[in-house]
Design a protein around this motif. Structure first.
Motif, mmCIF file in Angstrom:
data_model
loop_
_atom_site.group_PDB
_atom_site.id
_atom_site.type_symbol
_atom_site.label_atom_id
_atom_site.label_comp_id
_atom_site.label_asym_id
_atom_site.label_seq_id
_atom_site.Cartn_x
_atom_site.Cartn_y
_atom_site.Cartn_z
ATOM 1 N N LYS A 285 -1.380 -11.539 -0.903
ATOM 2 C CA LYS A 285 -1.682 -12.802 -0.908
ATOM 3 C C LYS A 285 -0.581 -13.066 -1.576
ATOM 4 C CE LYS A 285 -6.994 -12.771 -1.422
ATOM 5 N NZ LYS A 285 -7.676 -12.721 -1.643
ATOM 6 N N LYS B 199 -0.880 -9.531 6.315
ATOM 7 C CA LYS B 199 -1.560 -8.411 7.168
ATOM 8 C C LYS B 199 -0.919 -7.178 7.310
ATOM 9 C CE LYS B 199 -6.236 -7.428 7.990
ATOM 10 N NZ LYS B 199 -7.201 -7.525 8.506
ATOM 11 N N ILE C 130 10.479 2.819 11.802
ATOM 12 C CA ILE C 130 9.487 2.306 12.246
ATOM 13 C C ILE C 130 9.437 0.984 11.438
ATOM 14 C CG2 ILE C 130 7.784 2.927 13.244
ATOM 15 C CD1 ILE C 130 5.947 2.927 10.818
ATOM 16 N N TYR D 197 0.531 -4.994 9.299
ATOM 17 C CA TYR D 197 -0.192 -4.229 11.020
ATOM 18 C C TYR D 197 -0.784 -2.538 11.483
ATOM 19 C CZ TYR D 197 0.808 -2.621 16.143
ATOM 20 O OH TYR D 197 0.005 -2.320 17.286
ATOM 21 N N TYR D 198 0.400 -1.991 10.885
ATOM 22 C CA TYR D 198 -0.054 -0.694 10.612
ATOM 23 C C TYR D 198 -1.872 -0.429 9.952
ATOM 24 C CZ TYR D 198 4.212 -0.172 13.429
ATOM 25 O OH TYR D 198 4.985 -0.539 14.034
ATOM 26 N N CYS D 199 -1.462 -0.195 8.536
ATOM 27 C CA CYS D 199 -2.734 0.127 7.635
ATOM 28 C C CYS D 199 -3.723 -0.998 7.133
ATOM 29 C CB CYS D 199 -2.208 -0.105 6.518
ATOM 30 S SG CYS D 199 -2.052 -0.953 5.165
ATOM 31 N N ARG E 235 6.326 -4.037 10.404
ATOM 32 C CA ARG E 235 5.577 -5.521 10.760
ATOM 33 C C ARG E 235 3.823 -6.193 10.105
ATOM 34 N NH1 ARG E 235 4.169 -3.483 16.703
ATOM 35 N NH2 ARG E 235 5.319 -2.711 16.178
ATOM 36 N N ARG F 89 8.511 8.000 5.251
ATOM 37 C CA ARG F 89 10.424 7.967 5.958
ATOM 38 C C ARG F 89 9.811 8.117 8.002
ATOM 39 N NH1 ARG F 89 12.394 12.775 8.317
ATOM 40 N NH2 ARG F 89 10.560 14.229 7.680
ATOM 41 N N GLU F 90 9.428 7.278 8.587
ATOM 42 C CA GLU F 90 9.669 6.961 10.164
ATOM 43 C C GLU F 90 9.677 5.791 11.010
ATOM 44 O OE1 GLU F 90 7.031 9.043 12.003
ATOM 45 O OE2 GLU F 90 6.424 9.829 10.334
ATOM 46 N N ASN G 271 0.746 -1.075 -0.096
ATOM 47 C CA ASN G 271 0.077 0.210 -0.038
ATOM 48 C C ASN G 271 1.015 1.441 0.046
ATOM 49 O OD1 ASN G 271 -1.853 2.223 0.163
ATOM 50 N ND2 ASN G 271 -2.264 1.536 1.833
ATOM 51 N N LYS H 34 -4.330 -6.210 3.240
ATOM 52 C CA LYS H 34 -3.457 -8.094 3.271
ATOM 53 C C LYS H 34 -2.145 -8.751 1.869
ATOM 54 C CE LYS H 34 -6.873 -11.675 3.961
ATOM 55 N NZ LYS H 34 -8.048 -12.293 3.575
ATOM 56 N N ASN I 34 0.060 4.565 0.249
ATOM 57 C CA ASN I 34 -0.600 5.165 0.958
ATOM 58 C C ASN I 34 -0.076 5.017 2.432
ATOM 59 O OD1 ASN I 34 -1.179 7.542 0.598
ATOM 60 N ND2 ASN I 34 -3.315 7.270 0.280
ATOM 61 N N CYS I 35 0.685 3.604 2.516
ATOM 62 C CA CYS I 35 0.542 2.424 3.992
ATOM 63 C C CYS I 35 1.927 4.086 4.950
ATOM 64 C CB CYS I 35 1.692 1.566 4.289
ATOM 65 S SG CYS I 35 1.340 0.864 6.044
ATOM 66 N N ILE I 36 2.164 4.102 6.197
ATOM 67 C CA ILE I 36 2.605 5.110 7.048
ATOM 68 C C ILE I 36 4.410 4.668 6.842
ATOM 69 C CG2 ILE I 36 2.314 4.042 9.672
ATOM 70 C CD1 ILE I 36 2.859 7.709 8.807
#
Ligand SMILES: Nc1ncnc2c1ncn2[C@@H]1O[C@H](COP(=O)(O)OP(=O)(O)OP(=O)(O)O)[C@@H](O)[C@H]1O
Ligand SMILES: [Mg+2]
Ligand SMILES: [Zn+2]
Lengths: 300, 154
Positions: free
Chosen positions: B147, B138, B122, B140-142, B125, B119-120, B111, B145, B113-115
Protein backbone atom coordinates in the motif's frame (compact mmCIF):
# COMPACT_ATOMS: atom_id res chain seq x y z
CA UNK A 1 -7.84 -28.49 -24.70
CA UNK A 2 -6.97 -28.40 -21.02
CA UNK A 3 -8.67 -25.71 -18.96
CA UNK A 4 -5.32 -24.80 -17.46
CA UNK A 5 -1.71 -25.74 -18.03
CA UNK A 6 -0.48 -25.16 -14.49
CA UNK A 7 -2.39 -25.08 -11.21
CA UNK A 8 -0.76 -22.51 -8.96
CA UNK A 9 -3.53 -20.70 -7.08
CA UNK A 10 -7.24 -21.23 -6.60
CA UNK A 11 -7.57 -17.57 -7.64
CA UNK A 12 -6.53 -18.54 -11.15
CA UNK A 13 -9.70 -20.63 -11.50
CA UNK A 14 -13.16 -19.31 -12.27
CA UNK A 15 -16.24 -20.73 -10.57
CA UNK A 16 -16.93 -22.56 -13.80
CA UNK A 17 -13.43 -24.13 -13.79
CA UNK A 18 -13.95 -25.26 -10.21
CA UNK A 19 -17.29 -26.91 -10.95
CA UNK A 20 -15.72 -28.56 -13.97
CA UNK A 21 -12.95 -30.12 -11.85
CA UNK A 22 -15.42 -31.27 -9.19
CA UNK A 23 -17.60 -32.91 -11.85
CA UNK A 24 -14.57 -34.55 -13.34
CA UNK A 25 -13.42 -35.84 -9.96
CA UNK A 26 -16.79 -37.60 -9.54
CA UNK A 27 -15.88 -39.74 -12.54
CA UNK A 28 -12.65 -40.84 -10.90
CA UNK A 29 -14.07 -42.07 -7.62
CA UNK A 30 -14.28 -45.70 -8.72
CA UNK A 31 -10.69 -45.68 -9.90
CA UNK A 32 -9.66 -43.98 -6.68
CA UNK A 33 -11.27 -46.92 -4.87
CA UNK A 34 -9.24 -49.42 -6.85
CA UNK A 35 -10.83 -50.02 -10.24
CA UNK A 36 -8.08 -50.52 -12.84
CA UNK A 37 -7.20 -47.71 -15.21
CA UNK A 38 -4.39 -46.87 -17.61
CA UNK A 39 -5.29 -43.32 -18.54
CA UNK A 40 -1.84 -42.10 -17.49
CA UNK A 41 0.08 -45.14 -18.71
CA UNK A 42 3.63 -44.13 -19.62
CA UNK A 43 3.42 -40.78 -17.84
CA UNK A 44 5.79 -39.81 -15.05
CA UNK A 45 5.03 -37.36 -12.27
CA UNK A 46 7.87 -35.72 -10.32
CA UNK A 47 6.98 -35.09 -6.69
CA UNK A 48 9.23 -32.26 -5.50
CA UNK A 49 8.62 -31.85 -1.80
CA UNK A 50 11.11 -29.40 -0.33
CA UNK A 51 9.11 -29.56 2.87
CA UNK A 52 7.80 -32.65 4.59
CA UNK A 53 4.31 -33.82 3.72
CA UNK A 54 2.69 -37.19 4.06
CA UNK A 55 -0.94 -36.96 3.03
CA UNK A 56 -0.55 -34.62 0.10
CA UNK A 57 2.48 -36.40 -1.31
CA UNK A 58 0.95 -39.85 -0.87
CA UNK A 59 -2.38 -38.92 -2.36
CA UNK A 60 -0.70 -37.51 -5.48
CA UNK A 61 1.31 -40.71 -5.69
CA UNK A 62 -1.75 -42.91 -5.28
CA UNK A 63 -3.71 -40.88 -7.80
CA UNK A 64 -0.91 -41.19 -10.34
CA UNK A 65 -0.33 -44.90 -9.80
CA UNK A 66 -3.98 -45.90 -9.86
CA UNK A 67 -4.22 -44.16 -13.23
CA UNK A 68 -1.39 -46.32 -14.52
CA UNK A 69 1.32 -43.67 -14.26
CA UNK A 70 4.59 -43.60 -12.39
CA UNK A 71 6.11 -41.27 -9.80
CA UNK A 72 9.58 -39.91 -9.13
CA UNK A 73 10.01 -38.94 -5.49
CA UNK A 74 12.72 -36.73 -4.12
CA UNK A 75 13.96 -37.63 -0.65
CA UNK A 76 14.12 -35.06 2.12
CA UNK A 77 17.90 -35.30 2.02
CA UNK A 78 18.02 -34.67 -1.71
CA UNK A 79 15.66 -31.76 -1.25
CA UNK A 80 17.82 -30.05 1.30
CA UNK A 81 21.04 -30.52 -0.62
CA UNK A 82 19.43 -29.21 -3.79
CA UNK A 83 18.01 -26.26 -1.91
CA UNK A 84 21.51 -25.39 -0.72
CA UNK A 85 23.41 -25.68 -3.94
CA UNK A 86 21.11 -24.92 -6.83
CA UNK A 87 18.50 -22.33 -7.64
CA UNK A 88 14.94 -23.58 -7.80
CA UNK A 89 14.83 -22.35 -11.38
CA UNK A 90 17.65 -24.73 -12.35
CA UNK A 91 16.17 -27.68 -10.47
CA UNK A 92 12.90 -27.17 -12.27
CA UNK A 93 14.57 -26.82 -15.66
CA UNK A 94 16.27 -30.17 -15.14
CA UNK A 95 13.38 -32.10 -13.60
CA UNK A 96 10.98 -30.89 -16.25
CA UNK A 97 13.18 -32.72 -18.76
CA UNK A 98 12.61 -35.99 -16.89
CA UNK A 99 8.92 -35.87 -16.05
CA UNK A 100 5.54 -35.17 -17.66
CA UNK A 101 4.35 -33.01 -14.78
CA UNK A 102 5.71 -31.62 -11.53
CA UNK A 103 4.06 -31.36 -8.13
CA UNK A 104 5.89 -28.93 -5.88
CA UNK A 105 5.80 -28.04 -2.20
CA UNK A 106 8.31 -25.42 -1.15
CA UNK A 107 8.74 -23.20 1.93
CA UNK A 108 8.88 -19.91 -0.01
CA UNK A 109 5.80 -18.05 -1.21
CA UNK A 110 5.62 -17.65 -4.96
CA UNK A 111 7.91 -20.64 -5.56
CA UNK A 112 5.30 -22.55 -7.55
CA UNK A 113 4.66 -19.51 -9.76
CA UNK A 114 8.39 -19.35 -10.41
CA UNK A 115 8.52 -23.09 -11.12
CA UNK A 116 5.78 -22.72 -13.74
CA UNK A 117 7.89 -20.08 -15.46
CA UNK A 118 10.93 -22.33 -15.81
CA UNK A 119 9.21 -25.66 -16.40
CA UNK A 120 8.64 -27.27 -19.77
CA UNK A 121 5.85 -29.36 -18.25
CA UNK A 122 2.76 -28.54 -16.16
CA UNK A 123 3.34 -27.56 -12.52
CA UNK A 124 0.89 -28.21 -9.71
CA UNK A 125 1.31 -26.26 -6.49
CA UNK A 126 1.07 -28.46 -3.40
CA UNK A 127 1.77 -25.61 -0.97
CA UNK A 128 4.15 -22.65 -1.18
CA UNK A 129 4.93 -21.49 2.33
CA UNK A 130 2.02 -19.56 3.78
CA UNK A 131 0.75 -19.05 0.24
CA UNK A 132 -1.45 -21.31 -1.82
CA UNK A 133 -2.48 -24.95 -1.78
CA UNK A 134 -5.15 -25.16 -4.46
CA UNK A 135 -5.65 -28.93 -4.53
CA UNK A 136 -6.55 -28.83 -0.83
CA UNK A 137 -9.18 -26.20 -1.55
CA UNK A 138 -10.59 -28.24 -4.39
CA UNK A 139 -10.83 -31.38 -2.29
CA UNK A 140 -12.49 -29.38 0.49
CA UNK A 141 -15.07 -28.08 -1.98
CA UNK A 142 -15.55 -31.58 -3.36
CA UNK A 143 -16.19 -32.94 0.14
CA UNK A 144 -18.67 -30.17 0.89
CA UNK A 145 -20.54 -30.75 -2.35
CA UNK A 146 -20.52 -34.50 -1.92
CA UNK A 147 -21.41 -34.74 1.76
CA UNK A 148 -23.44 -31.54 2.16
CA UNK A 149 -24.23 -28.84 -0.40
CA UNK A 150 -22.28 -26.07 -2.11
CA UNK A 151 -25.15 -23.77 -3.00
CA UNK A 152 -26.85 -22.06 -0.08
CA UNK A 153 -24.26 -23.41 2.31
CA UNK A 154 -23.86 -22.28 5.91
CA UNK A 155 -20.39 -23.04 7.16
CA UNK A 156 -18.39 -22.25 10.28
CA UNK A 157 -14.59 -22.16 10.15
CA UNK A 158 -13.02 -22.76 13.51
CA UNK A 159 -9.51 -22.51 14.91
CA UNK A 160 -6.50 -20.73 13.49
CA UNK A 161 -7.99 -18.36 10.95
CA UNK A 162 -4.97 -16.10 10.96
CA UNK A 163 -2.19 -18.30 9.67
CA UNK A 164 -4.04 -21.17 8.02
CA UNK A 165 -3.61 -20.94 4.25
CA UNK A 166 -6.20 -23.72 3.92
CA UNK A 167 -8.79 -21.50 5.54
CA UNK A 168 -7.89 -18.43 3.48
CA UNK A 169 -8.18 -20.19 0.14
CA UNK A 170 -11.35 -21.98 1.16
CA UNK A 171 -13.05 -18.76 2.25
CA UNK A 172 -12.21 -17.13 -1.06
CA UNK A 173 -13.57 -20.05 -3.02
CA UNK A 174 -16.72 -20.28 -0.89
CA UNK A 175 -17.59 -16.66 -1.58
CA UNK A 176 -17.89 -17.67 -5.25
CA UNK A 177 -20.70 -20.00 -4.19
CA UNK A 178 -22.41 -17.38 -2.00
CA UNK A 179 -21.91 -19.30 1.20
CA UNK A 180 -22.81 -17.86 4.60
CA UNK A 181 -19.52 -17.99 6.48
CA UNK A 182 -19.08 -17.85 10.26
CA UNK A 183 -15.61 -17.26 11.66
CA UNK A 184 -14.84 -18.76 15.04
CA UNK A 185 -11.41 -18.25 16.57
CA UNK A 186 -9.51 -16.97 19.56
CA UNK A 187 -9.00 -13.22 19.46
CA UNK A 188 -5.31 -13.59 18.59
CA UNK A 189 -5.97 -15.93 15.67
CA UNK A 190 -8.66 -13.99 13.86
CA UNK A 191 -8.77 -13.68 10.09
CA UNK A 192 -6.46 -10.78 9.10
CA UNK A 193 -8.38 -7.55 8.55
CA UNK A 194 -6.50 -6.97 5.31
CA UNK A 195 -7.70 -10.29 3.95
CA UNK A 196 -11.28 -9.67 5.03
CA UNK A 197 -11.26 -6.28 3.29
CA UNK A 198 -10.75 -7.90 -0.08
CA UNK A 199 -13.63 -10.30 0.21
CA UNK A 200 -17.14 -9.78 -0.91
CA UNK A 201 -19.39 -12.16 0.86
CA UNK A 202 -21.62 -12.95 3.77
CA UNK A 203 -18.99 -13.31 6.48
CA UNK A 204 -19.51 -12.90 10.20
CA UNK A 205 -17.55 -13.46 13.39
CA UNK A 206 -19.47 -15.80 15.70
CA UNK A 207 -19.49 -18.15 18.68
CA UNK A 208 -19.86 -21.85 18.08
CA UNK A 209 -22.73 -22.24 20.57
CA UNK A 210 -24.73 -19.57 18.76
CA UNK A 211 -24.47 -21.10 15.30
CA UNK A 212 -24.11 -24.84 15.88
CA UNK A 213 -27.85 -25.38 15.33
CA UNK A 214 -27.88 -23.74 11.92
CA UNK A 215 -24.65 -24.68 10.14
CA UNK A 216 -24.25 -27.42 7.51
CA UNK A 217 -20.47 -27.68 7.78
CA UNK A 218 -18.06 -27.21 10.66
CA UNK A 219 -14.52 -26.87 9.32
CA UNK A 220 -11.98 -27.32 12.10
CA UNK A 221 -8.30 -26.38 11.87
CA UNK A 222 -5.42 -26.93 14.19
CA UNK A 223 -4.37 -24.31 16.70
CA UNK A 224 -0.61 -24.50 16.83
CA UNK A 225 1.31 -24.32 20.06
CA UNK A 226 3.99 -22.10 18.49
CA UNK A 227 1.46 -19.31 18.09
CA UNK A 228 1.20 -18.78 21.82
CA UNK A 229 3.55 -17.07 24.27
CA UNK A 230 3.35 -19.92 26.79
CA UNK A 231 2.10 -23.44 27.27
CA UNK A 232 -0.61 -22.49 29.74
CA UNK A 233 -2.14 -19.90 27.45
CA UNK A 234 -2.11 -22.41 24.63
CA UNK A 235 -3.88 -25.10 26.67
CA UNK A 236 -6.54 -22.71 27.82
CA UNK A 237 -7.34 -21.55 24.32
CA UNK A 238 -6.99 -24.94 22.63
CA UNK A 239 -9.21 -26.51 25.28
CA UNK A 240 -12.01 -24.05 24.69
CA UNK A 241 -12.00 -24.79 20.94
CA UNK A 242 -12.15 -28.55 21.22
CA UNK A 243 -15.01 -30.31 19.47
CA UNK A 244 -16.74 -32.84 21.70
CA UNK A 245 -19.96 -34.88 21.41
CA UNK A 246 -21.46 -32.56 24.01
CA UNK A 247 -21.08 -29.47 21.81
CA UNK A 248 -22.65 -31.38 18.95
CA UNK A 249 -25.88 -32.25 20.72
CA UNK A 250 -27.55 -29.12 19.34
CA UNK A 251 -26.17 -29.67 15.84
CA UNK A 252 -28.31 -30.26 12.77
CA UNK A 253 -28.84 -33.94 11.90
CA UNK A 254 -26.84 -33.60 8.71
CA UNK A 255 -24.02 -31.37 9.98
CA UNK A 256 -20.66 -32.54 8.68
CA UNK A 257 -17.33 -31.93 10.37
CA UNK A 258 -14.22 -31.46 8.26
CA UNK A 259 -10.53 -31.09 9.11
CA UNK A 260 -7.51 -30.85 6.77
CA UNK A 261 -5.56 -33.23 9.09
CA UNK A 262 -3.35 -33.97 10.88
CA UNK A 263 -5.45 -33.30 13.95
CA UNK A 264 -3.97 -33.15 17.40
CA UNK A 265 -6.49 -32.44 20.16
CA UNK A 266 -8.98 -30.25 18.41
CA UNK A 267 -11.50 -33.03 17.76
CA UNK A 268 -12.30 -35.52 20.51
CA UNK A 269 -11.87 -39.09 19.13
CA UNK A 270 -15.38 -39.82 20.42
CA UNK A 271 -16.63 -37.56 17.61
CA UNK A 272 -15.13 -39.96 15.05
CA UNK A 273 -17.96 -42.42 15.74
CA UNK A 274 -20.70 -39.89 15.04
CA UNK A 275 -22.32 -39.52 11.63
CA UNK A 276 -21.00 -35.97 11.53
CA UNK A 277 -17.34 -36.97 11.17
CA UNK A 278 -16.23 -36.65 7.54
CA UNK A 279 -12.54 -35.83 7.86
CA UNK A 280 -11.31 -39.25 6.83
CA UNK A 281 -13.61 -39.27 3.80
CA UNK A 282 -12.29 -35.81 3.05
CA UNK A 283 -8.74 -37.21 2.99
CA UNK A 284 -9.88 -39.91 0.57
CA UNK A 285 -11.55 -37.37 -1.75
CA UNK A 286 -8.11 -35.88 -2.26
CA UNK A 287 -7.41 -38.83 -4.55
CA UNK A 288 -10.19 -38.42 -7.15
CA UNK A 289 -9.74 -34.64 -7.09
CA UNK A 290 -6.01 -34.99 -7.77
CA UNK A 291 -6.79 -37.53 -10.48
CA UNK A 292 -9.00 -34.94 -12.15
CA UNK A 293 -6.19 -32.39 -12.02
CA UNK A 294 -3.42 -34.74 -13.14
CA UNK A 295 -5.39 -35.91 -16.16
CA UNK A 296 -6.42 -32.35 -16.96
CA UNK A 297 -2.81 -31.24 -17.31
CA UNK A 298 -1.34 -34.45 -18.77
CA UNK A 299 -3.95 -35.83 -21.17
CA UNK A 300 -4.89 -33.80 -24.20
CA UNK B 1 1.64 31.04 -16.85
CA UNK B 2 4.36 29.08 -18.62
CA UNK B 3 6.64 32.10 -18.41
CA UNK B 4 6.18 32.40 -14.70
CA UNK B 5 6.75 28.67 -14.25
CA UNK B 6 10.09 28.60 -16.04
CA UNK B 7 12.18 28.57 -12.90
CA UNK B 8 15.16 27.05 -14.65
CA UNK B 9 16.49 28.00 -18.05
CA UNK B 10 14.95 26.58 -21.20
CA UNK B 11 16.38 23.44 -22.67
CA UNK B 12 16.87 22.92 -26.38
CA UNK B 13 16.03 19.26 -26.43
CA UNK B 14 14.90 16.73 -23.92
CA UNK B 15 12.17 15.58 -21.61
CA UNK B 16 10.32 17.69 -19.06
CA UNK B 17 8.32 15.88 -16.42
CA UNK B 18 5.82 18.26 -14.90
CA UNK B 19 3.15 17.88 -12.19
CA UNK B 20 5.12 15.45 -10.08
CA UNK B 21 3.68 15.15 -6.57
CA UNK B 22 5.69 17.47 -4.34
CA UNK B 23 8.68 15.73 -2.85
CA UNK B 24 8.78 12.84 -5.32
CA UNK B 25 11.27 14.22 -7.87
CA UNK B 26 14.18 12.19 -6.53
CA UNK B 27 12.13 9.01 -6.63
CA UNK B 28 11.14 9.79 -10.21
CA UNK B 29 14.81 9.96 -11.13
CA UNK B 30 15.44 6.74 -9.30
CA UNK B 31 12.69 4.97 -11.25
CA UNK B 32 14.12 6.28 -14.51
CA UNK B 33 17.53 5.01 -13.50
CA UNK B 34 19.05 8.47 -13.54
CA UNK B 35 21.68 9.07 -10.90
CA UNK B 36 25.24 10.19 -10.22
CA UNK B 37 26.63 7.86 -12.89
CA UNK B 38 24.35 9.08 -15.67
CA UNK B 39 25.69 11.36 -18.38
CA UNK B 40 22.58 13.51 -18.97
CA UNK B 41 22.26 17.01 -17.55
CA UNK B 42 19.35 16.94 -15.17
CA UNK B 43 17.69 19.81 -13.39
CA UNK B 44 15.02 19.57 -10.82
CA UNK B 45 12.80 21.94 -8.94
CA UNK B 46 10.92 20.96 -5.86
CA UNK B 47 7.89 22.44 -4.14
CA UNK B 48 6.92 24.81 -6.93
CA UNK B 49 3.54 26.44 -6.25
CA UNK B 50 0.95 24.97 -8.59
CA UNK B 51 -2.68 25.89 -9.17
CA UNK B 52 -3.76 22.31 -9.79
CA UNK B 53 -1.67 20.57 -7.17
CA UNK B 54 -0.86 23.11 -4.49
CA UNK B 55 2.81 22.23 -4.76
CA UNK B 56 4.63 20.14 -7.29
CA UNK B 57 8.06 19.05 -8.49
CA UNK B 58 9.46 19.31 -12.03
CA UNK B 59 12.29 17.30 -13.56
CA UNK B 60 14.09 18.20 -16.79
CA UNK B 61 16.39 15.82 -18.57
CA UNK B 62 18.43 17.42 -21.34
CA UNK B 63 19.31 15.79 -24.62
CA UNK B 64 17.27 12.69 -24.03
CA UNK B 65 13.83 11.57 -25.15
CA UNK B 66 12.81 9.06 -22.58
CA UNK B 67 10.54 6.31 -23.94
CA UNK B 68 6.85 6.31 -23.11
CA UNK B 69 6.89 2.88 -21.51
CA UNK B 70 9.73 3.97 -19.25
CA UNK B 71 7.94 7.18 -18.36
CA UNK B 72 4.69 5.43 -17.52
CA UNK B 73 6.46 3.67 -14.67
CA UNK B 74 6.57 6.92 -12.75
CA UNK B 75 2.76 6.85 -12.51
CA UNK B 76 3.47 4.51 -9.61
CA UNK B 77 4.42 7.51 -7.45
CA UNK B 78 3.38 10.50 -9.58
CA UNK B 79 0.05 9.55 -11.18
CA UNK B 80 -0.65 13.12 -12.36
CA UNK B 81 2.70 13.68 -14.08
CA UNK B 82 2.69 15.34 -17.50
CA UNK B 83 5.42 14.64 -20.00
CA UNK B 84 6.63 17.37 -22.37
CA UNK B 85 9.04 16.38 -25.11
CA UNK B 86 11.06 19.42 -26.11
CA UNK B 87 12.63 20.02 -29.50
CA UNK B 88 14.20 23.33 -30.53
CA UNK B 89 12.97 24.90 -27.30
CA UNK B 90 9.37 24.08 -28.10
CA UNK B 91 7.02 21.45 -26.85
CA UNK B 92 6.75 18.76 -29.54
CA UNK B 93 4.52 16.39 -27.68
CA UNK B 94 2.66 16.46 -24.39
CA UNK B 95 0.99 13.53 -22.62
CA UNK B 96 -0.07 12.33 -19.22
CA UNK B 97 1.51 9.21 -17.77
CA UNK B 98 -0.73 6.15 -17.55
CA UNK B 99 -0.32 3.49 -14.92
CA UNK B 100 0.88 0.24 -16.49
CA UNK B 101 -0.85 -3.02 -15.45
CA UNK B 102 2.39 -4.67 -14.51
CA UNK B 103 5.70 -3.24 -13.39
CA UNK B 104 9.05 -4.99 -13.47
CA UNK B 105 12.12 -4.46 -11.38
CA UNK B 106 11.28 -1.19 -9.65
CA UNK B 107 9.83 -2.50 -6.43
CA UNK B 108 11.11 -5.16 -4.10
CA UNK B 109 8.68 -7.45 -2.30
CA UNK B 110 8.28 -6.71 1.43
CA UNK B 111 7.51 -10.37 2.10
CA UNK B 112 10.78 -11.82 3.36
CA UNK B 113 9.47 -15.28 2.59
CA UNK B 114 8.83 -14.40 -1.05
CA UNK B 115 10.75 -16.31 -3.72
CA UNK B 116 11.79 -12.98 -5.30
CA UNK B 117 13.92 -12.29 -2.24
CA UNK B 118 15.96 -15.45 -2.68
CA UNK B 119 18.76 -16.21 -5.06
CA UNK B 120 16.70 -16.90 -8.20
CA UNK B 121 17.20 -15.61 -11.75
CA UNK B 122 14.02 -13.52 -11.80
CA UNK B 123 13.13 -9.85 -11.71
CA UNK B 124 10.44 -8.94 -9.17
CA UNK B 125 7.17 -8.22 -10.92
CA UNK B 126 4.06 -6.48 -9.59
CA UNK B 127 0.51 -5.87 -10.70
CA UNK B 128 -0.28 -2.19 -10.15
CA UNK B 129 -3.69 -0.61 -9.79
CA UNK B 130 -5.56 2.19 -8.05
CA UNK B 131 -7.44 1.45 -4.86
CA UNK B 132 -9.18 4.10 -2.76
CA UNK B 133 -7.38 6.81 -4.80
CA UNK B 134 -3.99 5.29 -4.05
CA UNK B 135 -1.65 3.38 -6.27
CA UNK B 136 -1.06 -0.09 -4.84
CA UNK B 137 1.07 -2.97 -6.04
CA UNK B 138 0.64 -6.71 -5.70
CA UNK B 139 3.52 -9.16 -6.04
CA UNK B 140 3.05 -11.38 -9.09
CA UNK B 141 4.78 -14.24 -7.30
CA UNK B 142 3.56 -14.28 -3.71
CA UNK B 143 0.49 -12.04 -3.89
CA UNK B 144 1.62 -9.63 -1.15
CA UNK B 145 0.01 -6.24 -1.49
CA UNK B 146 2.00 -3.03 -1.06
CA UNK B 147 0.00 0.00 0.00
CA UNK B 148 2.97 2.32 0.59
CA UNK B 149 4.83 1.76 -2.68
CA UNK B 150 7.31 4.63 -2.04
CA UNK B 151 9.02 2.58 0.63
CA UNK B 152 9.80 -0.36 -1.60
CA UNK B 153 11.34 1.33 -4.61
CA UNK B 154 14.78 -0.13 -5.15
N1 LIG C 1 12.12 24.66 -23.74
C1 LIG C 1 11.82 24.31 -22.51
N2 LIG C 1 12.80 23.99 -21.63
C2 LIG C 1 12.50 23.60 -20.39
N3 LIG C 1 11.26 23.51 -19.90
C3 LIG C 1 10.24 23.83 -20.71
C4 LIG C 1 10.47 24.25 -22.04
N4 LIG C 1 9.24 24.49 -22.59
C5 LIG C 1 8.33 24.22 -21.64
N5 LIG C 1 8.90 23.81 -20.49
C6 LIG C 1 8.25 23.41 -19.25
O1 LIG C 1 7.32 22.38 -19.57
C7 LIG C 1 6.15 22.49 -18.76
C8 LIG C 1 4.93 22.62 -19.64
O2 LIG C 1 4.95 23.82 -20.34
P1 LIG C 1 3.65 24.52 -20.94
O3 LIG C 1 4.10 25.76 -21.62
O4 LIG C 1 2.90 23.52 -21.73
O5 LIG C 1 2.91 24.93 -19.60
P2 LIG C 1 1.36 24.81 -19.24
O6 LIG C 1 0.56 25.53 -20.24
O7 LIG C 1 1.24 25.17 -17.82
O8 LIG C 1 1.10 23.22 -19.42
P3 LIG C 1 0.32 22.22 -18.49
O9 LIG C 1 -1.10 22.32 -18.82
O10 LIG C 1 0.92 20.87 -18.85
O11 LIG C 1 0.62 22.60 -17.06
C9 LIG C 1 6.38 23.68 -17.86
O12 LIG C 1 6.86 23.20 -16.61
C10 LIG C 1 7.44 24.50 -18.58
O13 LIG C 1 8.24 25.21 -17.66
MG1 LIG D 1 1.24 24.27 -15.90
ZN1 LIG E 1 6.39 -11.35 -3.25
Amino acid sequence: MARFRHLISIDDLSKDDIVYILDKAEEFEEIARGKKSNILDGKILANLFFEPSTRTRMSFEVAMKRLGGDVLNMTAQEASSIAKGETLADTIRVVSKYADAIVIRHPLEGSARLAAEFSEVPVINAGDGAGQHPTQTLLDLYTIRKESRLEGLKIALLGDLKYSRTVHSLIKALTLFNAKIYLISPESLRLPEEFLEELEGDIEIANLEDVIGEIDVLYVTRIQKERFPDEEEYRKVAGSYKITPKILKDAKEDLIIMHPLPRVDEIDPAVDRTKHAKYFDQAFYGVPVRMAILTEVMVD
Amino acid sequence: MAEKELVISKIKEGTVIDHINAGKALLVLRILGIGPGSKETVSMVMNVPSEKMGKKDIVKVEGKFIGEEELNKIALIAPKATINLIKDYDIQKKFKVTLPEMIEGILSCPNRNCITNSREPIIPRFYVFVENDRVVAKCYYCGRKIKDVDKYIV
